[in-house]
Design a protein around this motif. Structure first.
Motif, short mmCIF file in Angstrom:
data_model
loop_
_atom_site.label_atom_id
_atom_site.label_comp_id
_atom_site.label_asym_id
_atom_site.label_seq_id
_atom_site.Cartn_x
_atom_site.Cartn_y
_atom_site.Cartn_z
N LEU A 3 0.81 -1.13 0.01
CA LEU A 3 -0.15 0.07 -0.15
C LEU A 3 1.06 1.21 0.12
CD1 LEU A 3 -2.70 -0.85 2.51
CD2 LEU A 3 -2.85 -1.15 0.50
N SER A 4 0.77 2.17 -0.84
CA SER A 4 1.53 3.34 -1.04
C SER A 4 0.69 4.52 -1.21
CB SER A 4 2.60 2.95 -2.19
OG SER A 4 3.46 4.24 -2.00
N GLU A 63 4.82 -12.50 -11.01
CA GLU A 63 4.42 -12.60 -12.37
C GLU A 63 3.06 -12.44 -12.10
OE1 GLU A 63 6.28 -12.56 -15.31
OE2 GLU A 63 7.95 -12.42 -14.01
N LYS A 64 2.41 -12.57 -11.09
CA LYS A 64 0.75 -12.65 -10.69
C LYS A 64 0.48 -11.41 -9.90
CE LYS A 64 0.41 -17.43 -11.30
NZ LYS A 64 -0.26 -18.79 -10.79
N ALA A 65 1.29 -10.43 -9.80
CA ALA A 65 0.97 -9.12 -9.33
C ALA A 65 -0.10 -8.43 -9.99
CB ALA A 65 2.18 -8.31 -9.12
N ASP A 66 -1.04 -7.70 -8.92
CA ASP A 66 -1.89 -6.84 -9.65
C ASP A 66 -1.83 -5.55 -8.87
OD1 ASP A 66 -4.34 -6.62 -11.22
OD2 ASP A 66 -5.37 -6.50 -9.02
N ALA A 67 -1.95 -4.36 -9.68
CA ALA A 67 -2.10 -3.11 -9.38
C ALA A 67 -3.28 -2.39 -9.62
CB ALA A 67 -0.64 -2.29 -9.74
N GLN A 68 -3.71 -1.71 -8.59
CA GLN A 68 -5.07 -0.71 -8.72
C GLN A 68 -4.72 0.40 -7.86
OE1 GLN A 68 -8.37 -3.22 -7.52
NE2 GLN A 68 -8.08 -4.54 -9.30
N MET A 69 -5.31 1.51 -8.29
CA MET A 69 -5.23 2.80 -7.53
C MET A 69 -6.75 2.91 -6.85
SD MET A 69 -3.13 5.40 -6.79
CE MET A 69 -2.00 5.88 -8.15
N LEU A 74 -2.01 3.44 -3.98
CA LEU A 74 -1.70 2.51 -4.86
C LEU A 74 -1.76 0.89 -4.06
CD1 LEU A 74 -0.51 1.35 -7.67
CD2 LEU A 74 1.75 1.75 -6.69
N VAL A 75 -2.52 0.24 -4.69
CA VAL A 75 -2.78 -1.25 -3.93
C VAL A 75 -1.98 -2.21 -4.65
CG1 VAL A 75 -4.34 -3.07 -2.97
CG2 VAL A 75 -4.74 -0.45 -2.54
N ILE A 76 -0.88 -2.86 -4.54
CA ILE A 76 -0.20 -3.73 -5.42
C ILE A 76 -0.57 -5.41 -4.51
CG2 ILE A 76 1.64 -4.74 -6.36
CD1 ILE A 76 2.79 -1.82 -6.63
N LYS A 77 -1.16 -6.41 -5.09
CA LYS A 77 -1.51 -7.32 -4.45
C LYS A 77 -0.51 -8.40 -5.21
CE LYS A 77 -6.08 -6.75 -3.30
NZ LYS A 77 -7.53 -6.96 -3.64
#
Length: 93
Positions: A3-4, A63-69, A74-77
């Motif tokens: 989380l950023s 490789e399976k990371a997902d980023a959303q704002m 910024l949420v990167i799972k």
């Protein structure tokens, strides 16, 4: 999960990369008031380029990371690597 707080930037304007065991988030905040000659007593926003580095844990599947704002955050799972089932064990007795 990472989380950023990155208010004022759209996710399409971010450069997110992984270098060795570090995630690097780069971007630039554009000053929406740069055309005016206003002088502020106090300004909490910082404009211009920025960069953040985050140390990543080992057992993740980048490789399976997902980023959303979401509302300026910024949420990167990043999922963990699944443990291999049926590992062979050595009996030393």
């Amino acid at each position: 999960m990472v989380l950023s707080a990155i208010a004022g930037v759209q996710i399409k304007d971010l450069d997110i990369s992984v270098e060795k065991e570090m995630m690097v988030i780069k971007g630039q905040r554009q000053d929406p008031h740069s055309n005016t000659e206003k002088k502020y007593f106090y300004q909490e926003c910082y404009w211009g380029p920025f960069s953040k580095k985050i140390v990543l844990p080992e057992n993740i599947d980048i490789e399976k990371a997902d980023a959303q704002m979401n509302k300026g955050v910024l949420v990167i799972k990043i999922p963990k690597l699944s443990e291999k089932s049926g590992k062979e064990s050595i009996n030393l007795s």
